[in-house]
Design an enzyme around this catalytic site. Structure first.
Site, PDB file in Angstrom:
ATOM      1  N   ARG A  70     -94.308   9.422  92.768  1.00 38.12           N
ATOM      2  CA  ARG A  70     -93.859   8.969  91.448  1.00 38.12           C
ATOM      3  C   ARG A  70     -94.603   9.689  90.326  1.00 38.12           C
ATOM      4  NH1 ARG A  70     -93.391   2.380  92.309  1.00 38.12           N
ATOM      5  NH2 ARG A  70     -92.515   2.491  94.413  1.00 38.12           N
ATOM      6  N   GLU A  90     -82.288   5.094  91.694  1.00 36.05           N
ATOM      7  CA  GLU A  90     -82.678   4.099  90.698  1.00 36.05           C
ATOM      8  C   GLU A  90     -83.538   4.765  89.621  1.00 36.05           C
ATOM      9  OE1 GLU A  90     -85.709   1.148  91.343  1.00 36.05           O
ATOM     10  OE2 GLU A  90     -84.409  -0.485  90.688  1.00 36.05           O
TER      11      GLU A  90
END
Lengths: 136, 483, 483, 136
Positions: B100, B171
């Protein structure tokens, strides 16, 4: 002597809610909180501690990578001259539901003075810190 | 590249793409034409957009867990368990936190340590490091569509790899995967990077392949007033639609008051459809309801109560999908057994409630109206600040505190707004900061919180917020003062 | 003695009482005056009626499990676990099935075998055999009020012993503890025997001691249309009030459709209060909602889903008390751990929903109206058959099939009525048998079931009923035809 | 020869729902069901079996007392001349969640031919009964 403490969330962890609450609670309890926030590296913690002459570093880790992220922090503190600084860790320190005693032992072996299980209240940490710093 | 809410040209996209694919060695395995061919061969029941559309038509709510571990084979084992034992309708690949932050080197350490210690040292699946081939291997091993779930401000390479790997949903969004997940990524930067991800999905759509995109509704997951998360969801939806996204799932995280939660989903659908219509976007809109994202009780039976109530609310709201928590929530990442248990409790509740909706009442009508009015106040100002451009307006809105997400780590978030629950558990604005609302709305929020303060015999204060944050973990919705 | 709905005289009561206390040796230890003194000394937090009244005033829902084992010390251990670990608000003493049939000799065998084998060979606590002293021992060991829960057509000696033992509530009624629990006890007989139990409670009330009475709402617990169970509850409530009962808890068993379940509780309160007013009874009325009484899924996570949804419905309906199921429901009598788990999931849900109610909607209004109209049709006919006397009318109503309980074992129940679910899961009348309803009501029920039959591509039939009975155990509310 | 079977719920047990469904299902499957209903004693089962010349007795017990209630049924059947009659038992036969194999063994030791765990469908019993009675 002022009771400066460094507070932050280590590693690639961005959980900010508990950080805000710890900041609020330790400040209320009379500590001078230097909050370096989320996504903080070991260096961020150490630099802040040196700059503010802090007596304790409070490391949060909520995302399970705490074990990797915290390794070597004690050694780096000593290299940086932070000889007797208190190191606390708490949160969800490891991936998955593991036996708490073994988790605590692993972190204590890494040089942490206090290790907190998930769901510990700020009050517990405040009590311990006052005891460790001999504040009545 | 200058940020504006305008579909990227092929030249703009390709120029950035060339560089993106060099961020990690696995990038070189992505071939858009080959990927399109591969994606065309995926059966319909493994396509996210198609399965969502079917659920929407049937009026049912489908369940999806969160799950991801470091190694490919272990990840497959996990997903198969959630599919076979948990009866999950959609499967996730939750991406680890190093990915991330685009720290692929650290992922590599995590992968190696996981092999050595025989347990996952990463909190998710490092899809970039594993590459296209392994993503396809995961897809081949399951019988539901796959989605990447993460929290990545710069998800460009990740998006390239997962879609080429056959995962038909991603997402995230330029706001929702930055502000709650990063400290120092500018809003401008993440909006640009997510325009890339949206444009990539749009390109696939133009090649006849349906790719679903799902902005992350709950933001920080902590006492976010519905109008704030709905405003962000609608902006992210509009920005995605501009880049050619056709299958959009807008999300919302459970606050806990039934009327407010249902009103949030209903107003989200109605208002976003209004905006899509105004701007001429043809979008296949579905919704996702996140079960309670805040602190959980440590007791597993109590956790089941929280999970099931979330499932019931999702069904009564008529959400297309519900994201499922587990009875291990309070202690961290769940075992695969606990994860399956959460899905089973959820699916049982969804099945019992099949076809049941919360009927319209005076209170529900009022709450829908309120959320819409609050959301409009925010969106109107964003548009004004951006001189008609939602992308530019968003950057300025964050600077001005017009959009303000509570408890967000980002330094680009003003953080002056403070939320708290009213006596019925609905989340209200305690401090508006710079969020522009009408006097009527402000007075109404204030009045509700003063009613609560009065009934608790204390002043409206930050302690109320702290009590609310801990409340569900301690068993209640509204945080009462300690006796 | 001739049955009529008239308060027993002291002479009538004492004559019967003399004989009742000889049914088993422990009867001789019951001394009404001594018991009254003992009951006066019980602290308020252990009085059932007082705790219910407080909950009603606060608008909260309290939780009570079912539990009972053969031996006193084991029973205490069980109750303490449910209190301390489960956080139960009320504790039960579920009475074993031999006691329910007044087969005290067989209870004795069960007690002895339980001691020998070191596991409970009885499915409940044989309170008559254990006697007053042991009942008091159980009360002394806990910090909540106690209630006997059973299914005993002739509960006279049991009532004497438990109340003298300090248990301040008794469940049951002349209809609800006969028709679903016996094969060949006449309605006349059980109504008389329960007048005795009610009169006993009334006598205590006259001595200044509050005793709660709770007719058993769910009846056979299997697809009972709300109007049928409400009609029975109101009759039992009126008969109890006539004998001097002041604290009454009327019950209802969850059917599964939220609107219908909430409407059932609301109409039960409104209609019974209307009747109490008409007949001049001053009653402290509370309600109890039973979590799903039918077949459960064997999977414990799925069972948690069913349990939590029952808890949520109870809260949204505003019931004063909820009776809790356990994750072991599908396999029989639960362990004490599983029992506590059910309570914890329930209490968590109740706490989250504290203060939340299902708001009035067009649909809820319609359903309340329908249930009231159906119930009135039954009650009007009962009164007509009894020439103004509800007790006599009830006997005749069972003979005529005017009151008709589905799936009841009693030969005094006509058994011509057949229920089934409509498309939304609400329980409707498939066959009315001899139940008198207006044409409008009959047509409406029929129409709803034909809509379902059409959508399932089959005829309205008994197979639909069978499918409905198994449905929740298989994970859905409405039973669909096998594919 | 007609395939008469006696169906009932034994002991002080009044669970009537399953009894109705079994009646319906076995009748649909072509058996002649003599349903003695709930709250039936061992004698009720035996008398009904003698009167109707039944080939099998299907005992249900849902309330946990099945072990006490079923004891001696095989012996009483033999005394009454029902030498080869099939005895089936099913439901929630014992109090609490017990190891199924040990429950099954205890009932088989008591002389039951087939023993069914909670949640068994009527179809399973019908299939077994057809097999045991050699009905194609």
């Amino acid at each position: 002597m002022k009771n400066n403490i460094v507070l932050g969330v280590i590693g690639a962890d961005c959980h900010a809610v508990g950080n805000r609450i710890l900041d609020y609670a330790f400040t209320e309890a009379g500590f001078e909180v230097i909050n370096i926030g989320v996504l903080s590296s070991q260096e961020d913690f150490i630099n802040a501690a040196i700059e503010t002459n802090a007596r304790a570093i409070l490391v949060s880790s909520l995302y399970g990578h705490g074990e990797i992220d915290c390794r070597g922090l004690r050694e780096k503190c000593e290299e940086a001259g932070l000889k007797d600084i208190l190191l606390y860790a708490g949160g969800n320190l490891v991936v998955g539901k593991q036996d708490w005693e073994s988790v605590e032992k692993r972190f204590k072996d890494m040089g942490f003075n206090r290790v907190y299980a998930p769901g510990t209240t700020p009050q517990m940490g405040i009590r311990d810190l006052k005891e460790d710093l001999k504040i009545v | 590249m200058e940020l504006k809410n305008k579909k990227w040209t092929e030249a703009e996209f390709n120029k950035v793409r060339e560089e993106v694919l060099t961020h990690w060695p696995t990038g070189k395995d992505v071939d858009l034409q080959e990927a399109a061919q591969f994606l065309k061969g995926i059966p319909e029941h493994k396509n996210f957009a198609a399965k969502l559309r079917k659920a929407k038509q049937e009026g049912i709510t489908l369940a999806q867990p969160r799950a991801g571990v470091a190694l490919v084979d272990e990840h497959i084992k996990l997903l198969q368990h959630l599919q076979n034992e948990g009866e999950a309708d959609f499967l996730p690949c939750t991406i680890d936190s190093y990915t991330r932050q685009n720290r692929y080197n650290e992922c590599q350490v995590g992968i190696e340590e996981s092999i050595k210690t025989n347990r996952s040292m990463l909190n998710g699946f490092p899809a970039v490091n594993h590459g296209v081939h392994n993503c396809r291997k995961v897809l081949a091993a399951v019988e539901t569509p796959l989605q990447a779930r993460h929290g990545t401000p710069d998800s460009r390479l990740l998006a390239e790899i997962i879609h080429a790997g056959g995962w038909t949903s991603n997402e995230g969004g330029g706001i929702s995967y930055n502000i709650p997940y990063a400290k120092s990524v500018s809003v401008e930067r993440s909006l640009l990077d997510w325009q890339y991800c949206d444009r990539l999905a749009g390109l696939y759509e133009e090649m006849g392949i349906e790719i679903n995109r799902e902005p992350f509704g709950p933001l920080t997951g902590t006492l976010v007033p519905p109008s704030m998360s709905n405003a962000v969801a609608i902006i992210e939806g509009l920005l995605a639609a501009e880049q050619g996204v056709k299958s959009l799932t807008l999300g919302y995280g459970q606050c806990g008051n039934l009327v407010q939660d249902v009103a949030a989903i209903r107003s989200l659908i109605e208002l976003s459809e209004e905006y899509f219509k105004t701007y001429g976007y043809k979008v296949d809109l579905t919704t996702v309801f996140h079960q309670w994202m805040g602190g959980f009780p440590a007791d597993e039976s109590k956790a089941f109560g929280v999970i099931s109530w979330g499932a019931a609310t999702a069904a009564l709201a008529g959400a297309t999908k519900v994201i499922v928590k587990t009875p291990h929530e309070a202690v961290g990442i769940p075992t695969m057994e606990a994860n399956a248990q959460g899905i089973k409790a959820t699916k049982q509740t969804l099945n019992l409630l099949k076809g049941q909706r919360l009927q319209m009442s005076k209170e529900l009508e009022l709450e829908i109206k309120l959320i819409k009015a609050e959301t409009k106040c925010i969106l109107d100002k964003v548009l004004e600040l951006g001189k008609g451009d939602f992308a530019i307006g968003t950057v300025k809105a964050f600077e001005a505190g017009v959009i303000d997400v509570p408890f967000a780590p980002s330094k680009y978030n003003v953080g002056k707004m403070l939320p708290a629950r009213d006596n019925n558990g609905a989340v209200r604005y305690l401090e508006f900061g710079n969020i522009p609302m009408t006097k009527e709305i402000k007075d109404f929020n204030k009045q509700l919180l003063e009613e609560r303060a009065k009934s608790e015999g204390r002043q409206v204060s930050f302690q109320m917020v702290v009590d609310d944050i801990y409340a569900v973990g301690k068993g209640t919705l509204v945080g009462k003062p300690e006796k």
